[in-house]
Design an enzyme around this catalytic site. Sequence first.
Site, mmCIF file in Angstrom:
data_model
loop_
_atom_site.group_PDB
_atom_site.id
_atom_site.type_symbol
_atom_site.label_atom_id
_atom_site.label_comp_id
_atom_site.label_asym_id
_atom_site.label_seq_id
_atom_site.Cartn_x
_atom_site.Cartn_y
_atom_site.Cartn_z
ATOM 1 N N LYS A 44 0.846 -1.202 0.000
ATOM 2 C CA LYS A 44 0.000 0.000 0.000
ATOM 3 C C LYS A 44 0.875 1.243 0.000
ATOM 4 C CE LYS A 44 -3.771 -2.438 2.258
ATOM 5 N NZ LYS A 44 -4.390 -2.839 3.521
ATOM 6 N N GLN A 78 -4.972 -1.477 9.853
ATOM 7 C CA GLN A 78 -4.714 -2.764 9.201
ATOM 8 C C GLN A 78 -5.191 -3.913 10.091
ATOM 9 O OE1 GLN A 78 -3.377 -3.259 6.005
ATOM 10 N NE2 GLN A 78 -3.871 -5.405 6.350
ATOM 11 N N ASP A 131 -10.815 2.695 4.215
ATOM 12 C CA ASP A 131 -11.194 1.309 3.957
ATOM 13 C C ASP A 131 -12.709 1.147 3.816
ATOM 14 O OD1 ASP A 131 -9.488 -0.721 3.454
ATOM 15 O OD2 ASP A 131 -9.102 -1.249 5.542
#
Length: 286
Positions: A55, A99, A122
């Site tokens: 990422k 995460q 997200d």
Amino acid sequence: MDTTRILDGKALAKTVQSRLRSQIEAALPQRNRPPGLAVIRVGDDPASAVYVRNKERACERVGIASFGQHFPATATAAEISAKIQELNDDERVDGILLQLPLPAHLDAVALLLQLDPDKDADGLHPINLGRLTRGEAGLRSCTPAGVMEVLKAYNIDPSGKNAVVVGRSILVGKPMALMLLEANATVTVAHSRTQNLADVVAAADIIVAAVGRPEMITADMVKPGAVVIDVGINRVGDGAGGYKLVGDVAFEEVFEKAAWITPVPGGIGPMTVAMLLKNTVEAYLR
Ligand SMILES: NC(=O)c1ccc[n+]([C@@H]2O[C@H](COP(=O)([O-])OP(=O)(O)OC[C@H]3O[C@@H](n4cnc5c(N)ncnc54)[C@H](OP(=O)(O)O)[C@@H]3O)[C@@H](O)[C@H]2O)c1
């Protein structure tokens, strides 16, 4: 193998990234700063380390500044909360990502709730999942958004089609079903309690497999001409002491029956990262 029927997520992700790079370059003179994405990682899960590195590299390629923070596995909920608050208030940060998975002592749901919904890169905050349910604009979950972007890029219109989503997680299956519904598909969601899964899948014009079981969708379950989207990422032995990645779909045999199919790797994985960047740029431009 006739590769013209492969939905090439890797190539499409590159196209999306170059579009984002142009959008950022065009906005920079007025904004005086690049977009910023902060990835919070806790502990030393090796797969998470790889994902976060990918990422951050992708951010660098398109011109998004990274504000990563890596906590030890022993970090407390209060420490993570304080970081989230700091990033919520940081004007250089447009997107924040926690995460997952987190170490067992941390409550992911409670921590996700603390993210500013408008920085929720997200798309997993209940406000954004609620916006999706209501069909309102908002940051969308990256993996299902990546699937929709692939369908759009290849002119596959779900409207009126039978779509079967296998898996009902909050990360993939549920938002996927809502997005297909929003695109006017007739949606069925299958899961571990589904009876006669093979019959349910066989009725699908569009199959999305998001289970986490290597190659469980076999050719006998697939209607000829179906569109097959494989979200699964499974590590299996390669027979030589190492490992390889396979999806939830038995690619070689299903390829023969499908009109279109995504590979693993190189399908939805890179699109998920591209959608994370897209969410960050959307939040920046807003
Ligand atoms: N490409 C990407 O970027 C990306 C992103 C996220 C996840 N993934 C991958 O996608 C897969 C799914 O991830 P996830 O987070 O959604 O997993 P998850 O939270 O473990 O959910 C798996 C789902 O599959 C269902 N399931 C399990 N066994 C089944 C069976 N035998 N028949 C039918 N359904 C079954 C479960 O049903 P119940 O609800 O009844 O338990 C559950 O809803 C994993 O391989 C993951 O690595 C890939």
